[in-house]
Write a protein that holds these residues in place. Structure first.
Motif, PDB file in Angstrom:
ATOM      1  N   GLN A  63       0.858  -1.179   0.000  1.00  0.00           N
ATOM      2  CA  GLN A  63       0.000   0.000   0.000  1.00  0.00           C
ATOM      3  C   GLN A  63       0.894   1.229   0.000  1.00  0.00           C
ATOM      4  N   TRP A  64       0.497   2.261  -0.738  1.00  0.00           N
ATOM      5  CA  TRP A  64       1.251   3.513  -0.742  1.00  0.00           C
ATOM      6  C   TRP A  64       0.318   4.691  -0.492  1.00  0.00           C
TER       7      TRP A  64
ATOM      8  N   PHE B  27       4.884  13.874   2.087  1.00  0.00           N
ATOM      9  CA  PHE B  27       4.708  12.609   2.804  1.00  0.00           C
ATOM     10  C   PHE B  27       4.687  11.473   1.794  1.00  0.00           C
ATOM     11  N   PHE B  28       5.388  10.380   2.129  1.00  0.00           N
ATOM     12  CA  PHE B  28       5.357   9.180   1.301  1.00  0.00           C
ATOM     13  C   PHE B  28       5.470   7.967   2.208  1.00  0.00           C
ATOM     14  N   SER B  29       4.543   7.046   2.051  1.00  0.00           N
ATOM     15  CA  SER B  29       4.568   5.794   2.808  1.00  0.00           C
ATOM     16  C   SER B  29       4.391   4.649   1.824  1.00  0.00           C
ATOM     17  N   PHE B  30       5.181   3.586   2.015  1.00  0.00           N
ATOM     18  CA  PHE B  30       5.110   2.411   1.148  1.00  0.00           C
ATOM     19  C   PHE B  30       5.365   1.200   2.030  1.00  0.00           C
ATOM     20  N   GLU B  31       4.294   0.466   2.309  1.00  0.00           N
ATOM     21  CA  GLU B  31       4.392  -0.649   3.281  1.00  0.00           C
ATOM     22  C   GLU B  31       3.674  -1.880   2.765  1.00  0.00           C
ATOM     23  N   ARG B  32       4.052  -3.040   3.310  1.00  0.00           N
ATOM     24  CA  ARG B  32       3.385  -4.292   2.977  1.00  0.00           C
ATOM     25  C   ARG B  32       1.894  -4.127   3.232  1.00  0.00           C
ATOM     26  N   ASN B  33       1.085  -4.671   2.380  1.00  0.00           N
ATOM     27  CA  ASN B  33      -0.366  -4.548   2.472  1.00  0.00           C
ATOM     28  C   ASN B  33      -0.961  -5.745   3.204  1.00  0.00           C
TER      29      ASN B  33
ATOM     30  N   LEU C 254      -2.843  11.189  -2.337  1.00  0.00           N
ATOM     31  CA  LEU C 254      -3.265  10.064  -3.161  1.00  0.00           C
ATOM     32  C   LEU C 254      -2.866   8.783  -2.462  1.00  0.00           C
ATOM     33  N   TYR C 255      -3.534   7.697  -2.798  1.00  0.00           N
ATOM     34  CA  TYR C 255      -3.196   6.414  -2.195  1.00  0.00           C
ATOM     35  C   TYR C 255      -3.599   5.291  -3.131  1.00  0.00           C
ATOM     36  N   GLY C 256      -3.012   4.138  -2.917  1.00  0.00           N
ATOM     37  CA  GLY C 256      -3.347   2.976  -3.722  1.00  0.00           C
ATOM     38  C   GLY C 256      -2.524   1.788  -3.282  1.00  0.00           C
ATOM     39  N   SER C 257      -2.559   0.755  -4.094  1.00  0.00           N
ATOM     40  CA  SER C 257      -1.752  -0.420  -3.813  1.00  0.00           C
ATOM     41  C   SER C 257      -1.125  -0.891  -5.115  1.00  0.00           C
ATOM     42  N   CYS C 258      -0.046  -1.624  -5.000  1.00  0.00           N
ATOM     43  CA  CYS C 258       0.636  -2.140  -6.180  1.00  0.00           C
ATOM     44  C   CYS C 258       1.474  -3.353  -5.797  1.00  0.00           C
ATOM     45  N   THR C 259       1.864  -4.090  -6.796  1.00  0.00           N
ATOM     46  CA  THR C 259       2.791  -5.198  -6.615  1.00  0.00           C
ATOM     47  C   THR C 259       3.987  -4.900  -7.509  1.00  0.00           C
ATOM     48  N   PRO C 260       5.103  -4.466  -6.915  1.00  0.00           N
ATOM     49  CA  PRO C 260       6.277  -4.111  -7.714  1.00  0.00           C
ATOM     50  C   PRO C 260       6.836  -5.326  -8.450  1.00  0.00           C
ATOM     51  N   GLY C 261       7.458  -5.064  -9.578  1.00  0.00           N
ATOM     52  CA  GLY C 261       8.101  -6.132 -10.339  1.00  0.00           C
ATOM     53  C   GLY C 261       9.346  -6.635  -9.625  1.00  0.00           C
ATOM     54  N   ALA C 262       9.806  -7.786 -10.021  1.00  0.00           N
ATOM     55  CA  ALA C 262      11.013  -8.373  -9.434  1.00  0.00           C
ATOM     56  C   ALA C 262      12.185  -7.398  -9.563  1.00  0.00           C
ATOM     57  N   GLY C 263      12.890  -7.206  -8.484  1.00  0.00           N
ATOM     58  CA  GLY C 263      14.062  -6.335  -8.473  1.00  0.00           C
ATOM     59  C   GLY C 263      13.760  -4.859  -8.306  1.00  0.00           C
TER      60      GLY C 263
ATOM     61  N   VAL D 227       9.486   2.623  -7.151  1.00  0.00           N
ATOM     62  CA  VAL D 227       8.049   2.770  -6.926  1.00  0.00           C
ATOM     63  C   VAL D 227       7.705   4.243  -6.687  1.00  0.00           C
ATOM     64  N   PHE D 228       8.514   4.931  -5.894  1.00  0.00           N
ATOM     65  CA  PHE D 228       8.309   6.361  -5.639  1.00  0.00           C
ATOM     66  C   PHE D 228       8.263   7.130  -6.958  1.00  0.00           C
TER      67      PHE D 228
END
Length: 73
Positions: free
Chosen positions: A13-14, A65-71, A28-37, A43-44
């Protein structure tokens, strides 16, 4: 199963808040699954670029403000 479960959510989640001082602020907010590596910085930059596409007037806004954590809980 929880009523809040959404299979389409990404693994992270970001949240990002940007500001054009004295003019506008947007969160703004959302979720994503980053690619390998992918890195947190990758992502930022992707999120910031997406913001610029959706809101060109905010393309050069300051990120306050920026937050990027496991969902997961």
């Amino acid at each position: 199963m929880s009523k809040f479960t959404n299979a389409r959510q990404g693994s992270y989640q970001w949240i990002m808040t940007v500001e054009m001082p004295g003019r506008a602020m947007q969160t703004l907010y959302g979720s994503c699954t980053p690619g390998a590596g992918a890195t947190r910085h990758d992502v930022f930059l992707d999120i910031k670029a997406g913001l610029a596409e959706e809101s060109p007037e905010m393309a050069h806004a300051n990120v306050v403000f920026f937050s990027f954590e496991r969902n997961t809980l």
